[in-house]
Design a protein around this motif. Structure first.
Motif, PDB file in Angstrom:
ATOM      1  N   GLY C 121     -17.418 -10.306  -6.240  1.00  0.00           N
ATOM      2  CA  GLY C 121     -16.263 -11.116  -5.875  1.00  0.00           C
ATOM      3  C   GLY C 121     -15.107 -10.614  -6.697  1.00  0.00           C
ATOM      4  N   VAL C 122     -14.069 -11.401  -6.785  1.00  0.00           N
ATOM      5  CA  VAL C 122     -12.929 -11.013  -7.587  1.00  0.00           C
ATOM      6  C   VAL C 122     -13.367 -10.984  -9.052  1.00  0.00           C
ATOM      7  CG1 VAL C 122     -10.614 -11.650  -8.244  1.00  0.00           C
ATOM      8  CG2 VAL C 122     -11.405 -12.070  -5.942  1.00  0.00           C
ATOM      9  N   HIS C 124     -12.943 -12.021 -11.952  1.00  0.00           N
ATOM     10  CA  HIS C 124     -12.358 -12.984 -12.861  1.00  0.00           C
ATOM     11  C   HIS C 124     -13.438 -13.976 -13.229  1.00  0.00           C
ATOM     12  CE1 HIS C 124      -8.251 -12.042 -13.358  1.00  0.00           C
ATOM     13  NE2 HIS C 124      -7.968 -12.048 -12.066  1.00  0.00           N
ATOM     14  N   PHE C 126     -13.122 -16.973 -14.096  1.00  0.00           N
ATOM     15  CA  PHE C 126     -12.917 -18.324 -13.576  1.00  0.00           C
ATOM     16  C   PHE C 126     -13.384 -18.456 -12.141  1.00  0.00           C
ATOM     17  CE2 PHE C 126      -8.650 -16.333 -13.393  1.00  0.00           C
ATOM     18  CZ  PHE C 126      -8.397 -16.388 -12.037  1.00  0.00           C
ATOM     19  N   ILE C 127     -13.254 -17.362 -11.367  1.00  0.00           N
ATOM     20  CA  ILE C 127     -13.698 -17.428  -9.981  1.00  0.00           C
ATOM     21  C   ILE C 127     -15.220 -17.387  -9.907  1.00  0.00           C
ATOM     22  CG2 ILE C 127     -13.752 -16.070  -7.850  1.00  0.00           C
ATOM     23  CD1 ILE C 127     -10.746 -15.637  -8.316  1.00  0.00           C
TER      24      ILE C 127
END
Lengths: 322, 445, 284
Positions: C121-122, C124, C126-127
């Motif tokens: 996924g991205v 990050h 937090f994601i």
């Protein structure tokens, strides 16, 4: 099956990509390109080939050696810019002017802003306007169409329908449709351009909002002028939108994703703006062709339109059906 | 043909398991019944280690307003109450039961005869639904009895039955409708009685023509029930989209469907309501779809809660060799699973195997401002803008751009030609903005 | 000639007019600002990191000038020397605060904590954190996607590409606290730097029960309480199956490090231990 992949939803993708969209536009331009090759022959081939190759090359060189990053020439956007630039040039223009135009389009209008997606103005149009101002004679000596012409720099030139209109000469609608008129190489055949428009609509690459609002606005506006002063504005609305670069601009240049608004109401505002500006600029005898300026001016308003014109939100002031 | 008015996409349907009869999955050796479902407070365990339980016995009591009872899905001995990794990707409390035989509570009517008459009052129905632990089986798992009790001052006018199943691949609702059509119809009339409404609209997407025909035939016998065929369009199963499509009313931003007089229930939920009210059977099993492009044996299975998904998958032919990603639920809104050793929960509508080549995302490119995300957003939002603002942590701007209206359907990410992870960022922004709003409300009061 | 004259005159008149207007406007709208704010701001490191709790150095300078005492006002980047300079400008006194540094409380490297899934996924934290508990069996540990690295303005924290765990560069860390806020797993803590940068801390945040932690990660804290029992200074508490060493009580005796069965207590910057031949002999 190695390690299971974890990613946030959604887990499927439409398969759409930048290059698919660019390819679709290039395919849509093909009918007009064939018409250009038929009427302007060798010159059209040389100019378009130079424009495409130099645009792709400039993009590659700038990304590779100045920005030192990944190159994105495969997405087809540089090739499309080159093709559109060629469509906006007369087919008897010297090669060095084409190359200068490509450098302006890719180097100044596109890459200096950060490449595809970040350019505020349509690169091909910036280049066209740059060339129009820098090389006014070369840019406005339009060759006369001649079936399968083998002439390039030595082609016979004549004034275009638009200039003639300002002098009170009625154009011939059939010739406007099939492209048997003088002009920039890609803009001559209304029928070929409309064929491409139908393809783009079918492929859902663009929506009807921008082209239709531009064409409708300019047609209505010129008709009002015609009613007000029939002796100065002799042309019928149909001939008006078929002549010059209006169709090419409305269908292929104004709808450029990057520089046009993203919401439907925004697109309509943008289209009406271009339509009005086009007619206003065309009235002036200095620049009989106003589409490129009109589009560039409205490009500048696009961020503003995007900020203030919101799409219709769900549940906002709607009447219940049934 | 009717559909919702803003946005929408039409992904390839890939309903491989359509028309497959519902098979009853084998009883597992041990189950781990999750006490927590995706929404609401976890239930409180009312059994202890060593207790002997029967099928249908209450093992977890609803804890709070938005919470639902949990019942034993098997008979046997409680082994332990411990944490278990579930489909959410986190470890949460679950009751582990060692299966011993299949002994049901005597109160449950196990016959297949359809009982049409229901002489219970409105309150009694809602009480039974609450006791049976029924939650929305469409995936959001919102407790059904909460939806059946509108807040004071609000009155339901129309019951909308969600038979859309707009997620690609999934077929469990479709098959349930074909096999249990009459029961579902009785369930609808019970729900109408509970809500005190005289109109119900069943929205079915046009790719389920057999179900539409069957329901239109059945609807003649039930007063006030209409069946509407809807154009195939994702996310039609979204509550607000379905209300717009079926009865042409749009729920205002931030409001619940009851604001326009509508209550939405899924067909699976309706069937569960029928079983709870007419057969005294609490919710402890559901139909789920096991599917995928290279699944050897895609099908629909009736599975007891708490069964490890790996066991169900084994009965359906196992995990295909070219699987790169396993999704719990549909491909648009389902969650990718870390492992198949997670228990089946009330919201598990399916297991989907995604092939290797399809499971990795393509490289993210710059936004070309094509506006396709704006076009497809069913809520009329601007996903590209919300993503940019989320990246730059512009929470106030996100709020004014209505990020809280986002239903996380994923249409924007699905459609983006630059493969941008729009929804990833929007979801993060939405959760942050939601937190900010909640803390602001807490400060006010 | 006339043209030049007119142009020059016009310019002069316009210029003079503008100057007059500007003069009056600046008088009329003059805002008084304590000149000491500028002085204090000049003494600050100008990192604008927000570690002091104020948005930017100037706001912090403003707060210092307005405050009666400098208690509670600390520029973590400049530390005590900077605060002394500020105090000198303002004629106030400052209490020396013990310097702190960021520590990452997770040792779940690829060897200690095998990856079970692949995140796609991205990039990050937090994601990923919104999505699930992490690629490994441990739902508390580091995701390794480097939000802390992005948040750091001082180039002081980097995810080690081999271990996938962030490492703090003590010399560069100013303990501004940006990474503490950035980590969704709340793994990063600002601890006292300690004499000669010597520190002892529990490098784990797992609140799972012992067996679960042990299964997921070889160096996780299993909450066995051995360190709690051995600590002579009452510096260790055990809560939710997790030990925590309070840095204000810890005397750096290192007894806990020795007894920890999973090596989850980390000692930093101590001289190498003498090989305890006698003890091992007794045990054997």
């Amino acid at each position: 099956m190695d390690k299971l992949i974890i990613s946030p939803a959604p887990h499927i993708h439409s398969g759409d990509s930048i290059s698919k969209n660019m390819q679709a536009v290039i395919i849509a331009l093909m009918p007009a390109y064939l018409v250009a090759l038929y009427y302007f022959g060798l010159g059209a081939l040389i100019v378009s080939f130079t424009a495409i190759v130099s645009c792709v090359l400039f993009e590659y060189l700038i990304q590779k050696f100045i920005l030192k990053g990944d190159t994105t020439i495969k997405d087809g956007s540089a090739a499309l810019t080159g093709l559109l630039l060629a469509f906006n040039l007369p087919s008897n223009i010297p090669i060095y002017i084409v190359i200068v135009g490509s450098l302006v389009a890719i180097g100044i209008a596109k890459m200096s802003f950060g490449g595809l997606g970040n350019n505020p103005f349509n690169p091909a149009l910036v280049a066209r306007v740059f060339l129009l101002i820098s090389f006014p004679v070369a840019m406005t000596s339009w060759p006369v169409p001649e079936a399968l012409s083998m002439h390039y720099l030595d082609a016979v030139t004549a004034p275009t329908t638009l200039r003639n209109m300002n002098f009170g000469v009625q154009p011939d609608t059939l010739n406007l449709l099939i492209g048997n008129i003088g002009g920039s190489m890609g803009e001559v055949s209304g029928f070929a351009l409309l064929l491409g428009f139908a393809y783009l609509l079918y492929k859902k690459v663009i929506s009807w909002h921008i082209p239709v609002s531009i064409l409708a606005t300019s047609a209505v506006f010129i008709y009002i002028l015609h009613l007000a002063a029939p002796e100065s504005y002799i042309v019928s609305p149909i001939d008006y939108i078929l002549s010059g670069g209006l169709l090419l601009g409305a269908i292929y240049m104004a709808t450029d994703y990057v520089t046009s608004p993203m919401t439907k109401p925004g697109m309509l505002i943008y289209g009406v703006g271009i339509g009005l500006l086009t007619v206003i600029i065309r009235i002036s005898p200095v620049y009989p062709e106003g589409v490129s300026f009109a589009i560039l001016i409205m490009n500048a308003f696009t961020p503003l339109i995007n900020t203030y014109v919101k799409p219709k939100r769900f549940g906002e002031k709607v009447k219940a059906k049934k | 043909m009717r559909t919702f008015r803003i946005g929408g996409i039409h992904p390839a349907e890939n309903k491989f398991s359509a028309g497959q009869k519902i098979k009853t999955a084998n009883l597992p050796k041990q189950v781990a019944i999750p006490l927590a479902h995706y929404i609401g407070a976890p239930a409180e365990a009312v059994v202890a280690k060593g207790d002997i339980v029967k099928v249908g016995q209450l093992i977890g009591k609803a804890n709070g307003f938005i919470s639902a009872n949990v019942h034993a899905s098997v008979s046997g001995k409680v082994n332990k109450i411990d944490v278990q990794l579930d489909a959410s990707g986190y470890k949460r409390a679950a009751v582990f039961i060692d299966v011993d035989g299949d002994e049901w509570l005597e109160t449950i009517d196990r016959t297949q005869t359809v009982v049409r008459e229901c002489n219970l009052t409105k309150e009694e129905i809602i009480k039974k639904v609450a006791e049976a632990g029924i939650v929305g089986l469409g995936g959001a798992t919102f407790p059904a009895h909460v939806k059946l009790s509108p807040p004071p001052g609000k009155k339901a006018e129309v019951l909308v039955i969600n038979a859309v199943e707009c997620e690609p691949y999934l077929t469990c609702d479709h098959q349930l409708m074909l096999e249990k059509g009459e029961e579902i119809m009785v369930g609808i009339s019970i729900l109408m009685k509970a809500l005190d409404v005289n109109r119900a609209v069943v929205g079915i997407e046009n790719n389920k023509k057999d179900a539409i025909a069957l329901f239109q035939k059945l609807a003649k016998e039930f007063k006030g029930v209409e069946v509407t065929a809807l154009k195939v369009q994702y996310p039609q199963g979204g509550e607000k989209q379905l209300i717009d499509a079926a009865i042409g009313r749009q729920v205002p931003s931030g409001a619940l469907p009851i604001e326009v007089g509508a209550v939405v229930q899924n067909v699976g939920t309706t069937f569960a309501v029928y079983e709870a009210v007419q057969k005294n059977k609490p919710l402890f099993e559901r139909v789920m779809t096991i599917t995928g492009k290279s699944a050897t044996n895609p099908g629909n299975y009736l599975v007891r809660l708490g069964t490890m998904l790996s066991e169900v998958v084994d009965q359906a032919g196992g995990v295909p060799a070219d699987t790169g990603k396993i999704v719990g639920g549909g491909p648009m809104m389902g969650r990718s699973l870390m492992t198949l050793d997670v228990p089946m929960a009330k919201g598990s509508a399916g297991v989907l195997f995604i092939q290797n080549m399809e499971s990795l995302r393509k490289k993210m490119q710059t936004c070309i401002r094509c506006g396709k995300c704006v076009n497809v957003c069913p809520m009329g939002l601007e996903p590209y803008l919300l993503m940019n603002q989320s990246e730059r942590e512009m929470w106030a701007d996100m709020e004014s751009n209505k990020v809280m209206d986002c239903i996380e359907c994923g249409s924007c990410s699905y459609t983006c030609p630059s493969n941008r992870a729009l929804l990833d960022y929007i979801r993060f922004g939405k959760s942050t903005v939601g937190g900010i709003i909640r803390s602001r409300q807490a400060r006010k009061s | 000639m006339n043209l030049i004259l007119v142009s020059i005159l016009t310019l002069v008149v316009v210029g003079a007019l503008a100057a007059v207007i500007l003069f009056f406007v600046s008088k009329k709208f003059h805002v008084f600002e304590d000149p000491r704010i500028d002085e204090v701001e000049a003494a600050l490191p100008a990192a604008n990191c927000g570690g002091c709790g104020f948005p930017g150095c100037r706001n912090f300078a403003n707060a210092c000038v307005k405050a009666d005492t400098l208690d509670g006002l600390l520029c973590p980047v400049g530390g005590t020397p900077t605060m002394e300079k500020v105090a000198e400008i303002l004629g106030k006194t400052v209490v020396a605060a013990a310097p702190t540094v960021a520590v990452v409380r997770c040792s779940g490297t690829c060897d200690n904590r095998p990856r079970k899934n692949k995140y796609d996924g991205v990039n990050h934290c937090f994601i990923a954190h919104n999505l699930y508990s992490g690629e490994t069996g441990c739902s508390w540990g580091c995701l390794g996607l480097g939000d802390c690295e992005l948040s750091c303005q001082f180039d002081a924290i980097h995810v080690n590409p081999v271990t996938m765990i962030p490492e703090v560069d003590e010399d560069k860390c100013t303990s501004c606290g940006a990474c503490v806020k950035a980590c969704p797993k709340m793994l990063i803590e600002l601890r006292k730097k300690g004499p000669k940068s010597r520190r002892i801390y529990v490098s784990c945040r797992s609140q799972d029960k012992g067996p679960i932690t042990k299964k997921a990660c070889e160096v996780g804290c299993i909450g066995c309480s051995k360190c709690f029992k051995v600590c002579p200074h009452d510096a260790i508490t055990i809560e939710n199956n997790l030990a925590f060493i309070h840095d204000d009580k810890c005397k750096l005796c290192r007894k806990c490090v020795e007894v920890c069965p999973t090596n989850s207590i980390i000692e930093l910057n101590f001289p190498p231990r003498k090989v305890k031949t006698e003890e091992t002999a007794v045990e054997a």
